[in-house]
Design a protein around this motif. Structure first.
Motif, PDB file in Angstrom:
ATOM      1  N   UNK A   1      33.274  74.825  48.122  1.00  0.00           N
ATOM      2  CA  UNK A   1      32.708  73.604  47.561  1.00  0.00           C
ATOM      3  C   UNK A   1      32.029  73.944  46.236  1.00  0.00           C
ATOM      4  N   UNK A   2      32.776  73.762  45.142  1.00  0.00           N
ATOM      5  CA  UNK A   2      32.253  74.080  43.808  1.00  0.00           C
ATOM      6  C   UNK A   2      31.451  72.908  43.257  1.00  0.00           C
ATOM      7  N   UNK A   3      30.307  73.222  42.674  1.00  0.00           N
ATOM      8  CA  UNK A   3      29.598  72.206  41.896  1.00  0.00           C
ATOM      9  C   UNK A   3      29.999  72.276  40.429  1.00  0.00           C
ATOM     10  N   UNK A   4      30.530  73.393  40.027  1.00  0.00           N
ATOM     11  CA  UNK A   4      31.163  73.573  38.725  1.00  0.00           C
ATOM     12  C   UNK A   4      32.114  74.753  38.858  1.00  0.00           C
ATOM     13  N   UNK A   5      33.217  74.699  38.141  1.00  0.00           N
ATOM     14  CA  UNK A   5      34.175  75.808  38.207  1.00  0.00           C
ATOM     15  C   UNK A   5      34.892  75.928  36.871  1.00  0.00           C
ATOM     16  N   UNK A   6      35.099  77.162  36.443  1.00  0.00           N
ATOM     17  CA  UNK A   6      35.854  77.439  35.222  1.00  0.00           C
ATOM     18  C   UNK A   6      36.624  78.736  35.451  1.00  0.00           C
ATOM     19  N   UNK A   7      37.775  78.634  36.080  1.00  0.00           N
ATOM     20  CA  UNK A   7      38.568  79.801  36.480  1.00  0.00           C
ATOM     21  C   UNK A   7      39.718  80.049  35.522  1.00  0.00           C
ATOM     22  N   UNK A   8      39.855  81.276  35.083  1.00  0.00           N
ATOM     23  CA  UNK A   8      40.977  81.657  34.244  1.00  0.00           C
ATOM     24  C   UNK A   8      42.239  81.792  35.101  1.00  0.00           C
ATOM     25  N   UNK A   9      43.340  82.172  34.454  1.00  0.00           N
ATOM     26  CA  UNK A   9      44.636  82.213  35.142  1.00  0.00           C
ATOM     27  C   UNK A   9      44.593  83.116  36.368  1.00  0.00           C
ATOM     28  N   UNK A  10      45.079  82.603  37.479  1.00  0.00           N
ATOM     29  CA  UNK A  10      45.138  83.355  38.730  1.00  0.00           C
ATOM     30  C   UNK A  10      46.183  82.711  39.632  1.00  0.00           C
ATOM     31  N   UNK A  11      46.419  83.326  40.774  1.00  0.00           N
ATOM     32  CA  UNK A  11      47.366  82.763  41.737  1.00  0.00           C
ATOM     33  C   UNK A  11      46.931  83.161  43.130  1.00  0.00           C
ATOM     34  N   UNK A  12      47.506  82.499  44.122  1.00  0.00           N
ATOM     35  CA  UNK A  12      47.250  82.804  45.527  1.00  0.00           C
ATOM     36  C   UNK A  12      48.585  82.945  46.252  1.00  0.00           C
ATOM     37  N   UNK A  13      48.572  83.676  47.344  1.00  0.00           N
ATOM     38  CA  UNK A  13      49.756  83.733  48.188  1.00  0.00           C
ATOM     39  C   UNK A  13      49.861  82.498  49.062  1.00  0.00           C
ATOM     40  N   UNK A  14      48.801  81.700  49.106  1.00  0.00           N
ATOM     41  CA  UNK A  14      48.805  80.456  49.867  1.00  0.00           C
ATOM     42  C   UNK A  14      48.762  79.251  48.945  1.00  0.00           C
ATOM     43  N   UNK A  15      48.685  78.078  49.541  1.00  0.00           N
ATOM     44  CA  UNK A  15      48.542  76.831  48.784  1.00  0.00           C
ATOM     45  C   UNK A  15      47.090  76.647  48.359  1.00  0.00           C
ATOM     46  N   UNK A  16      46.891  75.943  47.272  1.00  0.00           N
ATOM     47  CA  UNK A  16      45.541  75.566  46.851  1.00  0.00           C
ATOM     48  C   UNK A  16      45.485  74.051  46.668  1.00  0.00           C
ATOM     49  N   UNK A  17      44.540  73.423  47.347  1.00  0.00           N
ATOM     50  CA  UNK A  17      44.329  71.986  47.247  1.00  0.00           C
ATOM     51  C   UNK A  17      43.034  71.737  46.496  1.00  0.00           C
ATOM     52  N   UNK A  18      43.135  71.051  45.374  1.00  0.00           N
ATOM     53  CA  UNK A  18      41.970  70.722  44.561  1.00  0.00           C
ATOM     54  C   UNK A  18      41.666  69.234  44.733  1.00  0.00           C
ATOM     55  N   UNK A  19      40.416  68.915  44.996  1.00  0.00           N
ATOM     56  CA  UNK A  19      39.972  67.526  45.159  1.00  0.00           C
ATOM     57  C   UNK A  19      38.879  67.251  44.131  1.00  0.00           C
ATOM     58  N   UNK A  20      39.190  66.410  43.148  1.00  0.00           N
ATOM     59  CA  UNK A  20      38.214  66.055  42.114  1.00  0.00           C
ATOM     60  C   UNK A  20      37.273  64.989  42.673  1.00  0.00           C
ATOM     61  N   UNK A  21      36.400  65.411  43.557  1.00  0.00           N
ATOM     62  CA  UNK A  21      35.557  64.466  44.282  1.00  0.00           C
ATOM     63  C   UNK A  21      34.522  63.785  43.392  1.00  0.00           C
ATOM     64  N   UNK A  22      33.834  64.576  42.567  1.00  0.00           N
ATOM     65  CA  UNK A  22      32.713  64.011  41.824  1.00  0.00           C
ATOM     66  C   UNK A  22      33.014  63.657  40.390  1.00  0.00           C
TER      67      UNK A  22
END
Length: 281
Positions: free
Chosen positions: A30-51
């Protein structure tokens, strides 16, 4: 462990090597702010722009999320995420949870989508509830996310071949990440120059840049093992020297390998970002 993150600056990445082999991996951040450079995962990533809104790139394609929208990113898709000053829950999970939909979801890259009111209400009460859902309820949530994505998200045109991506990932695992582009091309049965073009088209970066992220990803996994020294981790991941390991790792994670290991143990200074994470292995 429960984590909510104030700010992930310059790509503080929580990598999951383990979900390359499945194990029904699931993690919420649960990020209150995030600034991530290029990366990847072996799994899925679900992003929810809640706020509020979020800016994401996936394999070089820019995607803007408005408040309330979601984005489902396929395994091994290289992406960046930026959402400063707004709540942005992120879920990472292995394809085991959506076995009947896994192949179809990997076959394309999808844009942002707005879930139906009923679907969003259900997900907020379960997937994004204070306590993570039980296993069967979690799988119901993730199947619902896939359904909403397939029905509502635009398919982004890309030259991505999910079979090629999976073969690369599985072969690198077998080679324990110790491979050159020439060796990998030979093992997979491709001519070197053709393999290089195919690799760049699928991963949106050259092989050398990908391997730097791949070795970093594996290092994050090994640093969680207290029985291994930082020197042993550097050698096992192919960094050559501890000095090079420290430099590359800090550029990607925002902290040294020793600092990252302390972070995993929860040894944070009072001024360190507060984080909230749920994990299930």
């Amino acid at each position: 462990m429960d984590r909510s993150c104030d700010l992930a600056v310059g790509g503080m990445i929580d990598h999951q090597v383990k979900n390359s082999s499945g194990n029904y991996y699931f993690e919420r951040v649960f990020h209150r702010s995030i600034d991530c450079t290029a990366h990847f995962h072996a799994g899925y990533e679900l992003i929810y722009a809640e706020g509020g809104g979020a800016e994401v790139t996936v394999n070089g394609t820019g995607i803007s999320l408005s408040a309330g929208q979601m984005l489902l990113i396929a395994p091994y898709a290289v992406h960046t995420v930026r959402a400063v000053g707004t709540t942005t829950p992120i879920v990472v999970f292995s394809g085991d949870h959506i076995a009947d939909r896994d192949a179809r979801m990997r076959a394309a890259l999808y844009g942002a989508f707005t879930p139906s009111a009923d679907a969003l209400a259900f997900l907020r009460q379960t997937l994004y509830a204070p306590q993570p859902p039980e296993t069967l309820l979690l799988q119901a949530c993730l199947y619902l996310v896939c359904h909403e994505c397939l029905c509502r998200a635009p398919a982004l045109s890309s030259g991505r071949d999910p079979v090629f991506v999976q073969r690369v990932a599985e072969t690198l695992q077998q080679m324990q990440g110790d491979a050159s582009a020439a060796a990998l091309a030979r093992t997979l049965g491709y001519e070197y120059h053709y393999f290089s073009r195919l690799f760049h088209r699928n991963f949106a970066m050259c092989f050398a840049s990908f391997m730097q992220l791949y070795r970093f990803d594996r290092a994050c996994q090994l640093l969680a093992d207290p029985a291994l020294t930082v020197t042993q981790v550097a050698g096992a991941c192919g960094f050559g020297s501890v000095r090079n390991f420290d430099r590359v790792f800090a550029s990607l994670a925002g902290r040294t390998p020793s600092g990252y290991r302390a972070h995993l143990r929860g040894d944070r200074a009072p001024a360190a970002p507060q984080e909230r994470v749920d994990r299930e292995l």
